[in-house]
Design an enzyme around this catalytic site. Sequence first.
Site, mmCIF file in Angstrom:
data_model
loop_
_atom_site.group_PDB
_atom_site.id
_atom_site.type_symbol
_atom_site.label_atom_id
_atom_site.label_comp_id
_atom_site.label_asym_id
_atom_site.label_seq_id
_atom_site.Cartn_x
_atom_site.Cartn_y
_atom_site.Cartn_z
ATOM 1 N N ASP A 370 0.820 -1.205 0.000
ATOM 2 C CA ASP A 370 0.000 0.000 0.000
ATOM 3 C C ASP A 370 0.864 1.269 0.000
ATOM 4 O OD1 ASP A 370 -2.104 1.677 0.283
ATOM 5 O OD2 ASP A 370 -2.813 0.871 2.191
ATOM 6 N N TRP A 481 -4.171 -8.822 -3.553
ATOM 7 C CA TRP A 481 -5.506 -8.217 -3.721
ATOM 8 C C TRP A 481 -6.141 -8.101 -2.333
ATOM 9 C CZ3 TRP A 481 -8.492 -7.755 -8.515
ATOM 10 C CH2 TRP A 481 -9.831 -7.422 -8.315
ATOM 11 N N ASP A 482 -6.216 -6.876 -1.834
ATOM 12 C CA ASP A 482 -6.662 -6.671 -0.454
ATOM 13 C C ASP A 482 -8.131 -6.260 -0.397
ATOM 14 O OD1 ASP A 482 -6.348 -6.534 2.275
ATOM 15 O OD2 ASP A 482 -4.564 -5.268 2.179
ATOM 16 N N ASN A 484 -10.209 -4.429 2.880
ATOM 17 C CA ASN A 484 -9.963 -4.150 4.289
ATOM 18 C C ASN A 484 -11.147 -3.716 5.136
ATOM 19 O OD1 ASN A 484 -7.218 -4.793 4.834
ATOM 20 N ND2 ASN A 484 -6.640 -3.176 3.425
ATOM 21 N N ASP A 552 -2.618 -10.754 9.286
ATOM 22 C CA ASP A 552 -1.705 -9.620 9.472
ATOM 23 C C ASP A 552 -0.790 -9.871 10.662
ATOM 24 O OD1 ASP A 552 -2.488 -8.121 7.367
ATOM 25 O OD2 ASP A 552 -3.698 -6.696 8.501
#
Length: 745
Positions: A370, A481-482, A484, A552
């Site tokens: 990011d 490919w996130d 959130n 994470d």
Amino acid sequence: MPIYVNEETQQFHLQGRNVSYIFSMTENEQPGQLYYGKKVKHRDDFSHLRQLPAEPLGNAAFPYEGNQLFSLEFLKQEYPGFGTSDYREPAFVIKHASGSRTSHFIFKKYEILNGKPGLEGLPATYTESDDEAETLVVTLKDSVAGLEMDLFYTVYHDRDAIVRSVKLRNVGDDHVVIERLLSTSVDLPHADFEFLHLHGSWIRERHVASNPLRKGLQSIDSKKGVSSSLHNPFFALKSKDATESHGEVYGFNLVYSGNFFGGVEVDLYDTSRALMGMNPFGFEWKLESGEEFQAPEAVMVYSDQGLNGMSQSFHRLYESRLVRGEWREKERPILINNWEATYFDFDEEKILDICKSASELGIELFALDDGWFQGRNDDTTSLGDWTVDHSKLPNGIEGLSQKVNGETGMSFGLWVEPEMISEKSDLYKAHPDWVLGVKDRPLSHGRNQFILDLSKQEVVDYLDETLSGILSSSPISYVKWDMNRNMTEVGSDSVPADRQGEVSHRYVLGLYELLDRLTSKFPHILFESCASGGNRFDPGMLYYMPQTWTSDNTDAIERLKIQWGTSLVYPLSSMGAHVSSCPNHQTGRSTPLDTRFNVSMFGAFGYELDATRFSEEEKIAVKKQVNFVKENRKTLQFGSFYRLISPFEGNDTAWMVADVEKGEAIVAFYRTLAVPNPSLKRIRLQGLKPDALYEIDATGQQAYGDELMNIGLLIPPMFSGTVTTDRTMIKGDFASLVWKLSEVK
Ligand code: GLA
């Protein structure tokens, strides 16, 4: 022959490698369950398995006047409805044009297909050749309602999985509303099971919970719009005496990435009804005359070899018949990701420095996380504006990726979060109507962002075009490919008021369409799915993206539980696992570098740190780690995984992976906290050849497979509080040891 049919008695016997699944039509012409479990010899007639009471039961309801021995209340069924004498949790509920929710589907026909048909618009397991499996399609009809229903059952010859799905067709004149259409329902004959499932949260995903079944309904679900880390779309019914290596287990897993429901109802006769499918909560789907609705598929695995047996069946099926494309069963590159190294604060020079340091250690791929696009210096802005930030990357993604390739020889990967939009973005200014939301209501935030309405075709088209532009303009070989945030205020102006209950499923269908297009257009790219770590780790995503960022949380000790739980269903090759720096960013804990490695090597391995900051000693260690993974990658990612000692039960953890063909195994032992004056330990291994002689690298000793599996692998002496000698291999908190066993040929 995996599917036997007795036309006269309308019985179906599906036989896999070790599994039998038997059902037949009942007196009221609907399918009734007869047996699901370990493979039994086929015989022509299994009618005797239908258990009915000898005399009328008090206070029961009976569909046929004069027949007080037949009630759905005690009948074991295949795909039960509601309203015709069964009061248990139904597999489907349809609201008819009349307003009634009573349905009665009866047998119309059956068909046997070679192989396995695909599911339109939905991810699914598949066959490569027609002789791998057979699919039984049983068609039921409700003539009053003008509906037909296809029940699909696929049985693979050489596997222990039965895969089910359901399709509903409106052949009548009026519309109906589907309120629930689960993917599977099985009535098992007793309730002596534990309900095992994976629950969690952000940075604590997929912890194992197991409780004895109790009377009534016990369930897990997601209402978050994603499959979620709260509960994974998986549960198992495990015999009370079953362990990792012994006993009977039934696993249920939904190939779907949105809201799901999984549950078991124990009824008054101690029947366990296991159900799994899309979550009926908040869902309805209007089916017009002439239309069809396909529910996602559920994979059911039976094992009489305990939980490890179940997991290995899931792993083998998913590795080879769920994951698709070039990366299927292919060793994954060792990557380094800059997220924990830099967060949003980087420029081209910093990135190239990291890449140079990493490539000298043998790392193969760099993933830019990011922060690379216009204005993205924190998480409050810019999602949706996928144009590069030239102040950080003056040569763009194209220039940077070329430099990474050219100057370091590493390949290049990129982070994106396409499903999201920040309020502070040009995209939001241009298309406020593209945000998922309910008219006239304020929107809840999640990580300061909103969700794009993927139920809209124009949004899917836009994302396809934008991402295709980025992916084709540079040599990108990996995409993270996130996604959130969870969904709130789920609504869309793409459909009228009476279809708002369809929006979250339409979103998932839109996402699948987008992923299908992109993965077909860019087959060489390795896609890794992520949702704040493991908030969407499910087989639906694995169909498009062969790996998922497991969590994470990169703390080695926390990862023991997370990776243990994840491995219940998902193969090691699908689990992103990285070594990060210490103190760990999620827990503040410091663990030895070798323990961080010893945990993350069991997955799609990489680093998540600033490689320019390694000391000379660390560089030597990391080089060795990278070489070890390169040498053993096939075994580590595609070997048979055995869980040995559970981190949920004590201070120690052990697991191993074995490649029988190669004659190799890698065993790991982890001790969370140091124990004063510790006991001497042995770990019984699994999956070895009993008669083969193995050399054990850490000690140079040799032992036969049967010794290692029955007597056990001797854990070398641990520090006992006096002096450390050459023989002391485990000392201090968070210690670990890995052994490689190689067959002496
Ligand atoms: C999520 C992901 C992380 C990282 C950040 C970037 O939290 O799970 O790995 O990519 O987003 O914002």
